[in-house]
Design a protein around this motif. Sequence first.
Motif, PDB file in Angstrom:
ATOM      1  N   SER A 209      41.692  48.686  53.805  1.00 57.85           N
ATOM      2  CA  SER A 209      40.761  47.850  54.752  1.00 57.85           C
ATOM      3  C   SER A 209      40.951  46.390  54.191  1.00 57.85           C
ATOM      4  O   SER A 209      41.311  46.302  53.047  1.00 57.85           O
ATOM      5  N   GLU A 210      40.732  45.494  54.998  1.00 55.38           N
ATOM      6  CA  GLU A 210      40.757  44.126  54.773  1.00 55.38           C
ATOM      7  C   GLU A 210      39.713  43.741  53.308  1.00 55.38           C
ATOM      8  O   GLU A 210      39.941  42.937  52.468  1.00 55.38           O
ATOM      9  N   ASP A 211      38.599  44.590  53.304  1.00 55.83           N
ATOM     10  CA  ASP A 211      37.644  44.375  52.280  1.00 55.83           C
ATOM     11  C   ASP A 211      38.380  45.032  50.775  1.00 55.83           C
ATOM     12  O   ASP A 211      37.974  44.027  49.874  1.00 55.83           O
ATOM     13  N   GLU A 212      39.022  45.868  50.871  1.00 59.64           N
ATOM     14  CA  GLU A 212      39.816  46.384  49.702  1.00 59.64           C
ATOM     15  C   GLU A 212      40.870  45.377  49.413  1.00 59.64           C
ATOM     16  O   GLU A 212      41.014  45.126  47.982  1.00 59.64           O
ATOM     17  N   VAL A 213      41.758  44.811  50.455  1.00 60.47           N
ATOM     18  CA  VAL A 213      42.808  43.829  49.916  1.00 60.47           C
ATOM     19  C   VAL A 213      42.006  42.626  49.447  1.00 60.47           C
ATOM     20  O   VAL A 213      42.562  41.840  48.468  1.00 60.47           O
TER      21      VAL A 213
ATOM     22  N   PHE B 261      39.157  42.422  47.848  1.00 55.63           N
ATOM     23  CA  PHE B 261      38.764  42.600  46.550  1.00 55.63           C
ATOM     24  C   PHE B 261      39.922  42.373  45.472  1.00 55.63           C
ATOM     25  O   PHE B 261      39.484  41.763  44.420  1.00 55.63           O
ATOM     26  N   CYS B 262      40.838  43.011  45.891  1.00 56.44           N
ATOM     27  CA  CYS B 262      42.127  42.868  44.934  1.00 56.44           C
ATOM     28  C   CYS B 262      42.824  41.363  44.717  1.00 56.44           C
ATOM     29  O   CYS B 262      42.972  41.160  43.600  1.00 56.44           O
ATOM     30  N   LEU B 263      42.564  40.698  45.997  1.00 52.07           N
ATOM     31  CA  LEU B 263      43.103  39.408  45.758  1.00 52.07           C
ATOM     32  C   LEU B 263      42.227  38.551  44.681  1.00 52.07           C
ATOM     33  O   LEU B 263      42.614  37.776  44.200  1.00 52.07           O
ATOM     34  N   ARG B 264      40.868  38.649  45.058  1.00 51.30           N
ATOM     35  CA  ARG B 264      39.934  37.887  44.386  1.00 51.30           C
ATOM     36  C   ARG B 264      39.914  38.292  42.707  1.00 51.30           C
ATOM     37  O   ARG B 264      39.252  37.686  41.996  1.00 51.30           O
ATOM     38  N   ASN B 265      40.321  39.507  42.393  1.00 51.73           N
ATOM     39  CA  ASN B 265      40.451  39.940  41.157  1.00 51.73           C
ATOM     40  C   ASN B 265      41.834  39.945  40.581  1.00 51.73           C
ATOM     41  O   ASN B 265      41.820  40.278  39.289  1.00 51.73           O
ATOM     42  N   LEU B 266      42.778  39.104  40.833  1.00 54.58           N
ATOM     43  CA  LEU B 266      43.803  38.780  40.511  1.00 54.58           C
ATOM     44  C   LEU B 266      43.564  37.884  39.225  1.00 54.58           C
ATOM     45  O   LEU B 266      42.781  36.780  39.610  1.00 54.58           O
ATOM     46  N   LYS B 267      44.447  37.867  38.216  1.00 54.34           N
ATOM     47  CA  LYS B 267      44.225  37.013  37.026  1.00 54.34           C
ATOM     48  C   LYS B 267      44.977  35.794  37.144  1.00 54.34           C
ATOM     49  O   LYS B 267      46.236  36.053  37.695  1.00 54.34           O
ATOM     50  N   CYS B 268      44.566  34.643  37.036  1.00 48.99           N
ATOM     51  CA  CYS B 268      45.044  33.239  37.402  1.00 48.99           C
ATOM     52  C   CYS B 268      45.918  33.110  35.741  1.00 48.99           C
ATOM     53  O   CYS B 268      45.606  33.617  34.690  1.00 48.99           O
TER      54      CYS B 268
ATOM     55  N   GLN C 101      58.721  35.713  42.331  1.00 47.76           N
ATOM     56  CA  GLN C 101      58.167  34.317  41.935  1.00 47.76           C
ATOM     57  C   GLN C 101      57.169  33.723  42.714  1.00 47.76           C
ATOM     58  O   GLN C 101      56.790  32.679  42.935  1.00 47.76           O
ATOM     59  N   ILE C 102      56.121  34.537  43.117  1.00 48.72           N
ATOM     60  CA  ILE C 102      54.770  34.273  43.592  1.00 48.72           C
ATOM     61  C   ILE C 102      53.712  34.223  42.710  1.00 48.72           C
ATOM     62  O   ILE C 102      53.589  35.394  42.272  1.00 48.72           O
ATOM     63  N   LEU C 103      53.008  33.318  42.366  1.00 48.39           N
ATOM     64  CA  LEU C 103      51.770  33.067  41.568  1.00 48.39           C
ATOM     65  C   LEU C 103      50.786  33.719  42.155  1.00 48.39           C
ATOM     66  O   LEU C 103      50.525  33.536  43.296  1.00 48.39           O
TER      67      LEU C 103
ATOM     68  N   LYS D 228      45.679  33.908  46.026  1.00 48.47           N
ATOM     69  CA  LYS D 228      44.400  33.823  46.068  1.00 48.47           C
ATOM     70  C   LYS D 228      43.974  32.872  46.988  1.00 48.47           C
ATOM     71  O   LYS D 228      43.191  32.780  47.831  1.00 48.47           O
ATOM     72  N   ALA D 229      44.756  31.677  46.842  1.00 47.77           N
ATOM     73  CA  ALA D 229      44.517  30.343  47.846  1.00 47.77           C
ATOM     74  C   ALA D 229      44.779  30.913  49.379  1.00 47.77           C
ATOM     75  O   ALA D 229      44.316  30.261  50.200  1.00 47.77           O
ATOM     76  N   ALA D 230      45.707  31.710  49.680  1.00 43.16           N
ATOM     77  CA  ALA D 230      46.497  31.938  50.975  1.00 43.16           C
ATOM     78  C   ALA D 230      45.399  33.065  51.352  1.00 43.16           C
ATOM     79  O   ALA D 230      45.469  33.532  52.640  1.00 43.16           O
ATOM     80  N   GLU D 231      44.083  33.555  50.703  1.00 43.66           N
ATOM     81  CA  GLU D 231      43.520  34.715  51.118  1.00 43.66           C
ATOM     82  C   GLU D 231      43.158  34.424  52.695  1.00 43.66           C
ATOM     83  O   GLU D 231      43.012  35.478  53.651  1.00 43.66           O
ATOM     84  N   ASN D 232      42.447  33.467  53.157  1.00 44.03           N
ATOM     85  CA  ASN D 232      41.844  33.187  54.389  1.00 44.03           C
ATOM     86  C   ASN D 232      42.864  33.316  55.529  1.00 44.03           C
ATOM     87  O   ASN D 232      42.521  33.920  56.420  1.00 44.03           O
ATOM     88  N   LYS D 233      44.100  32.707  55.139  1.00 42.53           N
ATOM     89  CA  LYS D 233      44.940  32.938  56.396  1.00 42.53           C
ATOM     90  C   LYS D 233      45.744  34.199  56.412  1.00 42.53           C
ATOM     91  O   LYS D 233      46.119  34.625  57.346  1.00 42.53           O
ATOM     92  N   MET D 234      46.062  34.592  54.992  1.00 41.69           N
ATOM     93  CA  MET D 234      46.864  35.885  54.989  1.00 41.69           C
ATOM     94  C   MET D 234      46.360  37.052  54.816  1.00 41.69           C
ATOM     95  O   MET D 234      46.960  38.182  54.838  1.00 41.69           O
ATOM     96  N   LEU D 235      45.060  37.159  54.759  1.00 42.49           N
ATOM     97  CA  LEU D 235      44.594  38.367  54.436  1.00 42.49           C
ATOM     98  C   LEU D 235      44.702  39.672  55.455  1.00 42.49           C
ATOM     99  O   LEU D 235      45.236  40.790  55.163  1.00 42.49           O
ATOM    100  N   PRO D 236      44.757  39.449  57.039  1.00 46.06           N
ATOM    101  CA  PRO D 236      45.239  40.295  57.615  1.00 46.06           C
ATOM    102  C   PRO D 236      46.446  40.793  57.659  1.00 46.06           C
ATOM    103  O   PRO D 236      47.053  41.726  58.072  1.00 46.06           O
ATOM    104  N   ILE D 237      47.588  39.752  57.250  1.00 45.35           N
ATOM    105  CA  ILE D 237      49.068  40.148  57.153  1.00 45.35           C
ATOM    106  C   ILE D 237      49.242  40.804  55.769  1.00 45.35           C
ATOM    107  O   ILE D 237      49.994  41.659  55.806  1.00 45.35           O
ATOM    108  N   PHE D 238      48.609  40.608  54.874  1.00 53.07           N
ATOM    109  CA  PHE D 238      48.564  41.218  53.544  1.00 53.07           C
ATOM    110  C   PHE D 238      48.137  42.947  53.993  1.00 53.07           C
ATOM    111  O   PHE D 238      48.852  43.626  53.311  1.00 53.07           O
TER     112      PHE D 238
END
Length: 92
Positions: free
Chosen positions: A38-42, A44-51, A59-61, A66-76
Amino acid sequence: MSSLLEHFKSVSGDNITDDESVNTTSIEENIHLNRPFSEDEVRFCLRNLKCKKACGGDQILNEFLKAAENKMLPIFTKLFNVILTLGIVPSE
């Protein structure tokens, strides 16, 4: 399966005698593992990534993800569900 069993027998010191003693529940039998992400699960995982960690081979930080969450969440979410459905993880 036998080489994996032999490995765990050697490192655990356990008296595992055969493949019968290993839980071999298939993915088909486990509904929880087969349901789509679900988008909620993805989210949650994005928000818990360590910076401030080194990026992997892609080569993706984590900061970018995390910064792309709003636009990329449905794609991820779609990407992870396609990987789950097909059982093929992209090599690049």
